[in-house]
Design a protein around this motif. Structure first.
Motif, PDB file in Angstrom:
ATOM      1  N   GLU A   1       0.838  -1.212   0.000  1.00 20.77           N
ATOM      2  CA  GLU A   1       0.000   0.000   0.000  1.00 20.77           C
ATOM      3  C   GLU A   1       0.864   1.250   0.000  1.00 20.77           C
ATOM      4  OE1 GLU A   1      -3.178   2.292   2.939  1.00 20.77           O
ATOM      5  OE2 GLU A   1      -2.857   0.135   3.169  1.00 20.77           O
ATOM      6  N   LEU A   2       1.945   1.216   0.770  1.00 20.74           N
ATOM      7  CA  LEU A   2       2.846   2.370   0.858  1.00 20.74           C
ATOM      8  C   LEU A   2       3.567   2.599  -0.475  1.00 20.74           C
ATOM      9  CD1 LEU A   2       3.740   4.467   2.943  1.00 20.74           C
ATOM     10  CD2 LEU A   2       5.591   2.928   3.603  1.00 20.74           C
ATOM     11  N   ALA A   3       3.868   1.504  -1.176  1.00 17.66           N
ATOM     12  CA  ALA A   3       4.524   1.629  -2.483  1.00 17.66           C
ATOM     13  C   ALA A   3       3.590   2.244  -3.519  1.00 17.66           C
ATOM     14  CB  ALA A   3       4.996   0.259  -2.952  1.00 17.66           C
ATOM     15  N   LYS A   4       2.294   1.951  -3.400  1.00 18.90           N
ATOM     16  CA  LYS A   4       1.324   2.479  -4.353  1.00 18.90           C
ATOM     17  C   LYS A   4       0.920   3.906  -4.034  1.00 18.90           C
ATOM     18  CE  LYS A   4      -0.767  -2.015  -5.463  1.00 18.90           C
ATOM     19  NZ  LYS A   4      -1.999  -2.848  -5.354  1.00 18.90           N
ATOM     20  N   ASN A   5       0.886   4.221  -2.739  1.00 12.97           N
ATOM     21  CA  ASN A   5       0.381   5.527  -2.326  1.00 12.97           C
ATOM     22  C   ASN A   5       1.085   5.971  -1.048  1.00 12.97           C
ATOM     23  OD1 ASN A   5      -1.197   7.826  -2.035  1.00 12.97           O
ATOM     24  ND2 ASN A   5      -2.838   6.727  -0.973  1.00 12.97           N
ATOM     25  N   ASP A   6       1.626   7.163  -1.047  1.00 15.40           N
ATOM     26  CA  ASP A   6       2.337   7.683   0.128  1.00 15.40           C
ATOM     27  C   ASP A   6       1.331   8.028   1.219  1.00 15.40           C
ATOM     28  OD1 ASP A   6       4.238   8.617   1.838  1.00 15.40           O
ATOM     29  OD2 ASP A   6       4.591  10.497   0.781  1.00 15.40           O
ATOM     30  N   ASN A   7       0.948   7.006   1.960  1.00 20.61           N
ATOM     31  CA  ASN A   7      -0.108   7.136   2.970  1.00 20.61           C
ATOM     32  C   ASN A   7       0.498   7.299   4.360  1.00 20.61           C
ATOM     33  OD1 ASN A   7      -2.210   6.768   4.789  1.00 20.61           O
ATOM     34  ND2 ASN A   7      -3.261   5.274   3.480  1.00 20.61           N
ATOM     35  N   PRO A   8       0.334   8.454   5.022  1.00 21.43           N
ATOM     36  CA  PRO A   8       0.898   8.674   6.353  1.00 21.43           C
ATOM     37  C   PRO A   8       0.409   7.653   7.379  1.00 21.43           C
ATOM     38  CG  PRO A   8       0.172  10.744   5.402  1.00 21.43           C
ATOM     39  CD  PRO A   8      -0.322   9.665   4.504  1.00 21.43           C
ATOM     40  N   ASP A   9      -0.871   7.269   7.276  1.00 24.84           N
ATOM     41  CA  ASP A   9      -1.405   6.283   8.220  1.00 24.84           C
ATOM     42  C   ASP A   9      -0.713   4.936   8.053  1.00 24.84           C
ATOM     43  OD1 ASP A   9      -3.170   8.066   9.367  1.00 24.84           O
ATOM     44  OD2 ASP A   9      -4.816   7.568   7.996  1.00 24.84           O
ATOM     45  N   ALA A  10      -0.442   4.566   6.788  1.00 28.39           N
ATOM     46  CA  ALA A  10       0.254   3.309   6.529  1.00 28.39           C
ATOM     47  C   ALA A  10       1.665   3.333   7.118  1.00 28.39           C
ATOM     48  CB  ALA A  10       0.320   3.046   5.025  1.00 28.39           C
TER      49      ALA A  10
END
Length: 605
Positions: free
Chosen positions: A346-355
């Protein structure tokens, strides 16, 4: 589970090592005078000096422990080397011109000219103690790990590594060490570059290199700089710039294993350029090695990893009374891995702070599992530890009704320290096994042999420099200086060869009786830090305190060494600070002794 090497890996390994040993022996055959044998005939070019200096410092421990350090704690260890470029500049401006002008064979010859024979001899003996121990450890480090992982006999490995080094070092002296280190550094660079390339390609295709850096950064492993002044933290910008500078000044400026590398230079300019080359390249090299360890960590976010990388220890605990508890931890880690894998993708697909926050939390939980696994292994392999733990735990339980009492606090602290002790044990501390286990389990045939050649080449290069320097110091500073009659060069070369053989045998013996510490690279640096500050202080007294006489320095050095050893034993400060501490103490004590000396005997004190 022990690993069996493919014949291709054996071929690559044997040919690489045989070529290095054969080339070093052939290239330096027929040296008969001390100038050639000890100083390499003063024909070495600057790039050879730079690579030789780097190879001397880059032992097998560098590749096994540094990658493991990065896997566990991240890139912060690189701060340890921040003082190195500063030290290189100072050595080029102060040390090298002096050594070159005096045409010395060893760093300690200068101390007799400046002070007296006993100060020269004491400093030489301090070097022999610390470097003799380090030589044994540079053999032991790869031997113990390869013996556990591959099932090879550790004593045989110690002897094989030691004998290979002895063959070309006895034959060719300093020049043999220098010319072989060029080949060894080529093998090292090629092997580590290939390893990094393969690791990145083993990570899922949808995860780019930048994504991998982000995943590592989410767990805090890409945090390079720490500007805190916390003395409990071993690696900060300040320990690197201050403590590291003093350690590197001592190591490169006064340690004969390094001094001998650049004293072989064709001219003073070649010596200086060689050290500056090392100063420019060393920090990026260490950063690169740490990055390899971090990429292995990222690889294990997408691939299952063991709780402990020492298979023999895992088998022991699974077959013990703690086996069910260990299996429960393994099940928890398996469940945790699935969550980490999903978050990493998920982090590779989208720079998600929660992730990122969740991944950091999961990484902290996994560290707890690994710590608990080490505790169970320690209890499984050490009945005395288990008994001590059970007694302390019972005492703490009985005192729980008085949580603020001195007895409860004392016992709770003892229990906590005992728990931490489990992580440092030989059979639980798996940091130094992580990289070699990854190599054997996941890299292709052929590259495994090359990476094993990297590890053994690094061990050989460091050990060769060390026993070469140990023999030189023994021959020149102790044996030659204390002879009543001058010996001819042929005699001195023969004796230096015998001393080389002797120190090689001693290094093998030390390796056979050595033991692992919390981290091997820390162990080597700790040994150096205990002695280096004192030795550096002696040289600084010689350079800048012209009124200080030999007796004051000699007595001051003995007092300082005792204080530093006591300070290290009681853990007064992080070991890097021991370099600055020892340097300051010997300068202060020597000054006080000189000021308090009887005025009527100024030249004798």
């Amino acid at each position: 589970m022990q690993q069996t090497l493919d014949w291709i890996d054996w071929t690559v390994l044997v040919i690489t090592l045989a070529t290095i040993v054969g080339y070093g022996t052939w290239k330096t055959r027929g040296q008969k005078n001390a100038q050639d044998y000890i100083k390499g005939g003063n024909t070495t070019k600057w790039w050879t000096i730079g690579l030789s200096v780097m190879a001397t410092q880059a032992s097998a421990i560098t590749f096994l422990s540094t990658t493991g350090q990065a896997f566990s704690d991240g890139m912060g260890f690189v701060q340890f080397y921040f003082g190195l470029p500063i030290a290189m500049v100072i050595i080029c401006l102060v040390f090298i011109p002096l050594y070159h002008r005096l045409k010395v064979y060893t760093a300690y010859e200068f101390l007799e000219n400046r002070f007296d024979l006993k100060t020269r001899s004491l400093t030489a003996i301090l070097f022999l103690i610390q470097r003799g121990l380090a030589a044994g450890i540079t053999i032991f480090a790869p031997a113990i790990i390869l013996s556990v992982v591959l099932g090879w006999n550790i004593v045989t490995l110690n002897i094989v590594i030691g004998v290979l080094v002895i063959i070309y070092t006895v034959s060719g002296g300093t020049k043999a060490v220098t010319v072989t280190q060029k080949q060894q550094m080529f093998v090292i660079f090629a092997g580590m570059l290939a390893a990094l390339f393969i690791i990145i390609n083993l990570i899922p295709e949808e995860v780019s290199f930048t994504d991998a850096i982000d995943i590592a950064g989410a767990t805090g492993r890409m945090e390079v700089l720490d500007f805190s002044f916390d003395l409990e933290n071993r690696y900060t910008v300040w320990t690197g710039l201050i403590g590291g500078t003093f350690l590197m000044l001592s190591y490169f400026g006064t340690d004969q294993s390094q001094v001998q590398r650049y004293l072989s230079g064709k001219s003073m300019k070649e010596m200086q350029m060689g050290l500056l080359f090392n100063g420019l390249l060393k920090v990026p090299m260490q950063f690169f090695i740490l990055l390899v360890g971090v990429m292995v960590f990222v690889f294990y976010q997408f691939n299952p990893s063991p709780l402990n990388f020492i298979d023999a220890s895992t088998e022991t605990v699974l077959n013990s009374q703690y086996g069910d508890q260990y299996k429960t931890l393994q099940d928890k880690q398996t469940a945790l891995f699935s969550q980490k894998q999903e978050l990493s993708i998920e982090l590779a697909k989208n720079d998600n702070p929660d992730a990122k926050k969740k991944l950091f939390t999961l990484d902290s939980i996994e560290k707890t599992y690994r710590s608990e696994s080490k505790f169970l292994i320690k209890k499984a392999v050490d009945p005395e530890y288990t008994s001590e733990y059970n007694i302390l735990q019972k005492e703490v339980d009985n005192l729980k009704s008085k949580p603020k009492s001195e007895a409860y606090i004392t016992k709770s602290t003892e229990l906590s320290e005992l728990y931490k002790e489990a992580a440092k044990d030989t059979q639980t501390n798996d940091r130094d096994y992580m990289f070699i286990r990854f190599i054997l389990n996941h890299l292709p045939t052929g590259l495994i042999g090359l990476l094993l050649a990297v590890i053994l080449s690094a061990a050989m290069s460091s050990t060769a420099s060390e026993i070469n320097a140990l023999a030189t110091i023994t021959s020149i500073d102790l044996y030659g200086r204390n002879q009543k009659e001058d010996k001819d060069e042929d005699h001195m070369v023969k004796m230096t060869k015998w001393f080389t053989l002797g120190w090689g045998v001693i290094a093998i013996i030390i390796a056979c009786f050595a033991d692992l510490a919390e981290n091997l690279i820390q162990l080597v640096n700790i040994i150096g830090s205990i002695f280096y500050g004192n030795v550096l202080g002696i040289f600084l007294l010689a350079f800048f305190f012209k009124y200080i006489k030999g007796n004051a320095v000699f007595i001051g050095a003995l007092i300082t060494q005792a204080i530093v050893v006591i300070g290290w034993w009681f853990d007064w400060m992080p070991y890097l600070w021991l370099n600055l501490f020892g340097c300051v103490v010997v300068i202060f004590v020597a000054n006080m002794l000189q000021l308090l000396a009887p005025k009527k005997l100024p030249n004798e004190f």
